[in-house]
Scaffold this motif. Structure first.
Motif, PDB file in Angstrom:
ATOM      1  N   PRO A   1      47.198 123.188  55.167  1.00 22.87           N
ATOM      2  CA  PRO A   1      48.172 122.267  55.757  1.00 22.87           C
ATOM      3  C   PRO A   1      47.894 120.812  55.349  1.00 22.87           C
ATOM      4  O   PRO A   1      46.747 120.395  55.218  1.00 22.87           O
ATOM      5  CB  PRO A   1      47.957 122.451  57.257  1.00 22.87           C
ATOM      6  CG  PRO A   1      46.521 122.858  57.382  1.00 22.87           C
ATOM      7  CD  PRO A   1      46.197 123.635  56.143  1.00 22.87           C
ATOM      8  N   TYR A   2      48.971 120.062  55.149  1.00 24.61           N
ATOM      9  CA  TYR A   2      48.885 118.642  54.824  1.00 24.61           C
ATOM     10  C   TYR A   2      49.964 117.910  55.605  1.00 24.61           C
ATOM     11  O   TYR A   2      51.066 118.420  55.764  1.00 24.61           O
ATOM     12  CB  TYR A   2      49.105 118.387  53.327  1.00 24.61           C
ATOM     13  CG  TYR A   2      48.071 119.028  52.435  1.00 24.61           C
ATOM     14  CD1 TYR A   2      46.906 118.362  52.100  1.00 24.61           C
ATOM     15  CD2 TYR A   2      48.280 120.306  51.920  1.00 24.61           C
ATOM     16  CE1 TYR A   2      45.957 118.946  51.277  1.00 24.61           C
ATOM     17  CE2 TYR A   2      47.343 120.902  51.089  1.00 24.61           C
ATOM     18  CZ  TYR A   2      46.179 120.219  50.777  1.00 24.61           C
ATOM     19  OH  TYR A   2      45.250 120.808  49.961  1.00 24.61           O
ATOM     20  N   ARG A   3      49.661 116.709  56.054  1.00 22.36           N
ATOM     21  CA  ARG A   3      50.660 115.838  56.668  1.00 22.36           C
ATOM     22  C   ARG A   3      50.812 114.641  55.737  1.00 22.36           C
ATOM     23  O   ARG A   3      49.846 113.952  55.434  1.00 22.36           O
ATOM     24  CB  ARG A   3      50.236 115.369  58.047  1.00 22.36           C
ATOM     25  CG  ARG A   3      51.274 114.420  58.664  1.00 22.36           C
ATOM     26  CD  ARG A   3      51.031 114.196  60.093  1.00 22.36           C
ATOM     27  NE  ARG A   3      51.460 115.438  60.744  1.00 22.36           N
ATOM     28  CZ  ARG A   3      51.734 115.532  62.029  1.00 22.36           C
ATOM     29  NH1 ARG A   3      51.594 114.512  62.811  1.00 22.36           N
ATOM     30  NH2 ARG A   3      52.116 116.681  62.538  1.00 22.36           N
ATOM     31  N   VAL A   4      52.047 114.441  55.278  1.00 21.61           N
ATOM     32  CA  VAL A   4      52.313 113.408  54.280  1.00 21.61           C
ATOM     33  C   VAL A   4      53.414 112.483  54.791  1.00 21.61           C
ATOM     34  O   VAL A   4      54.423 112.948  55.328  1.00 21.61           O
ATOM     35  CB  VAL A   4      52.740 114.056  52.938  1.00 21.61           C
ATOM     36  CG1 VAL A   4      53.033 113.010  51.890  1.00 21.61           C
ATOM     37  CG2 VAL A   4      51.679 115.024  52.456  1.00 21.61           C
TER      38      VAL A   4
ATOM     39  N   GLY B   1      64.608 109.777  55.174  1.00 19.17           N
ATOM     40  CA  GLY B   1      65.642 110.347  54.315  1.00 19.17           C
ATOM     41  C   GLY B   1      65.095 111.093  53.111  1.00 19.17           C
ATOM     42  O   GLY B   1      65.846 111.758  52.405  1.00 19.17           O
ATOM     43  N   GLU B   2      63.794 110.980  52.845  1.00 16.23           N
ATOM     44  CA  GLU B   2      63.201 111.653  51.689  1.00 16.23           C
ATOM     45  C   GLU B   2      62.466 112.938  52.065  1.00 16.23           C
ATOM     46  O   GLU B   2      61.814 113.540  51.216  1.00 16.23           O
ATOM     47  CB  GLU B   2      62.239 110.700  50.969  1.00 16.23           C
ATOM     48  CG  GLU B   2      62.936 109.534  50.321  1.00 16.23           C
ATOM     49  CD  GLU B   2      61.986 108.642  49.547  1.00 16.23           C
ATOM     50  OE1 GLU B   2      60.751 108.796  49.674  1.00 16.23           O
ATOM     51  OE2 GLU B   2      62.486 107.779  48.813  1.00 16.23           O
ATOM     52  N   GLU B   3      62.595 113.343  53.304  1.00 17.45           N
ATOM     53  CA  GLU B   3      61.847 114.513  53.779  1.00 17.45           C
ATOM     54  C   GLU B   3      62.184 115.779  52.992  1.00 17.45           C
ATOM     55  O   GLU B   3      61.278 116.533  52.605  1.00 17.45           O
ATOM     56  CB  GLU B   3      62.112 114.753  55.278  1.00 17.45           C
ATOM     57  CG  GLU B   3      61.659 113.633  56.177  1.00 17.45           C
ATOM     58  CD  GLU B   3      62.710 112.553  56.414  1.00 17.45           C
ATOM     59  OE1 GLU B   3      62.510 111.735  57.321  1.00 17.45           O
ATOM     60  OE2 GLU B   3      63.732 112.517  55.688  1.00 17.45           O
TER      61      GLU B   3
ATOM     62  N   LEU C   1      60.698 115.739  49.528  1.00 20.61           N
ATOM     63  CA  LEU C   1      59.257 115.951  49.601  1.00 20.61           C
ATOM     64  C   LEU C   1      58.945 117.429  49.831  1.00 20.61           C
ATOM     65  O   LEU C   1      58.040 117.981  49.201  1.00 20.61           O
ATOM     66  CB  LEU C   1      58.650 115.090  50.707  1.00 20.61           C
ATOM     67  CG  LEU C   1      57.144 115.194  50.901  1.00 20.61           C
ATOM     68  CD1 LEU C   1      56.403 114.855  49.612  1.00 20.61           C
ATOM     69  CD2 LEU C   1      56.698 114.291  52.029  1.00 20.61           C
ATOM     70  N   ARG C   2      59.699 118.073  50.709  1.00 17.49           N
ATOM     71  CA  ARG C   2      59.494 119.506  50.948  1.00 17.49           C
ATOM     72  C   ARG C   2      59.767 120.317  49.680  1.00 17.49           C
ATOM     73  O   ARG C   2      59.032 121.264  49.368  1.00 17.49           O
ATOM     74  CB  ARG C   2      60.388 119.984  52.092  1.00 17.49           C
ATOM     75  CG  ARG C   2      59.910 119.552  53.449  1.00 17.49           C
ATOM     76  CD  ARG C   2      60.757 120.172  54.572  1.00 17.49           C
ATOM     77  NE  ARG C   2      60.442 119.554  55.832  1.00 17.49           N
ATOM     78  CZ  ARG C   2      61.144 118.558  56.391  1.00 17.49           C
ATOM     79  NH1 ARG C   2      62.242 118.094  55.797  1.00 17.49           N
ATOM     80  NH2 ARG C   2      60.780 118.035  57.532  1.00 17.49           N
ATOM     81  N   ASP C   3      60.819 119.951  48.947  1.00 21.42           N
ATOM     82  CA  ASP C   3      61.133 120.651  47.693  1.00 21.42           C
ATOM     83  C   ASP C   3      60.005 120.471  46.675  1.00 21.42           C
ATOM     84  O   ASP C   3      59.611 121.416  45.996  1.00 21.42           O
ATOM     85  CB  ASP C   3      62.454 120.145  47.103  1.00 21.42           C
ATOM     86  CG  ASP C   3      63.665 120.572  47.918  1.00 21.42           C
ATOM     87  OD1 ASP C   3      63.544 121.487  48.763  1.00 21.42           O
ATOM     88  OD2 ASP C   3      64.746 119.973  47.717  1.00 21.42           O
TER      89      ASP C   3
END
Length: 105
Positions: free
Chosen positions: A12-15, A20-22, A25-27
């Protein structure tokens, strides 16, 4: 500023990212995760750093393979080529005339 929880290669990482860029970032994390798992499957057990290193190299290789090849140069413009040849002939004639004047002086 938004924070996104990601899982890459089971870790797990928290970034943080801009609002609006979530989704982007997930992709991106999904691509890294897939390449990280590919590296792990191909090379076996390795440290987290090496796993992410190989994932980044696999992604970079994929990008390099997708770069367009340089375009072939366009054929020369016939009118331009003719003008250049005419100019070259005039320069040659001028050079000959100047050499003749220099020899007679």
């Amino acid at each position: 500023m938004a924070e996104v929880d990601l899982t890459i290669a089971g870790r797990p990482y928290r970034v943080a990212c801009r609002d609006g860029e979530e989704d982007s970032l997930r992709d991106a994390a999904a691509l890294v995760d897939a390449k990280s798992r590919e590296a792990l499957a191909g090379l076996g057990t390795m440290s987290e750093a090496r796993q992410l290193l190989f994932a980044s190299l696999l992604l970079a290789d994929q990008l390099v393979d997708q770069r367009p090849l340089p375009a072939e140069p366009a054929p020369p413009d016939p009118l331009l080529a003719e003008s250049v040849q005419a100019l070259a002939a005039r320069l040659e004639a001028l050079a000959v005339a100047l050499e003749s004047e220099g020899q007679s002086a």
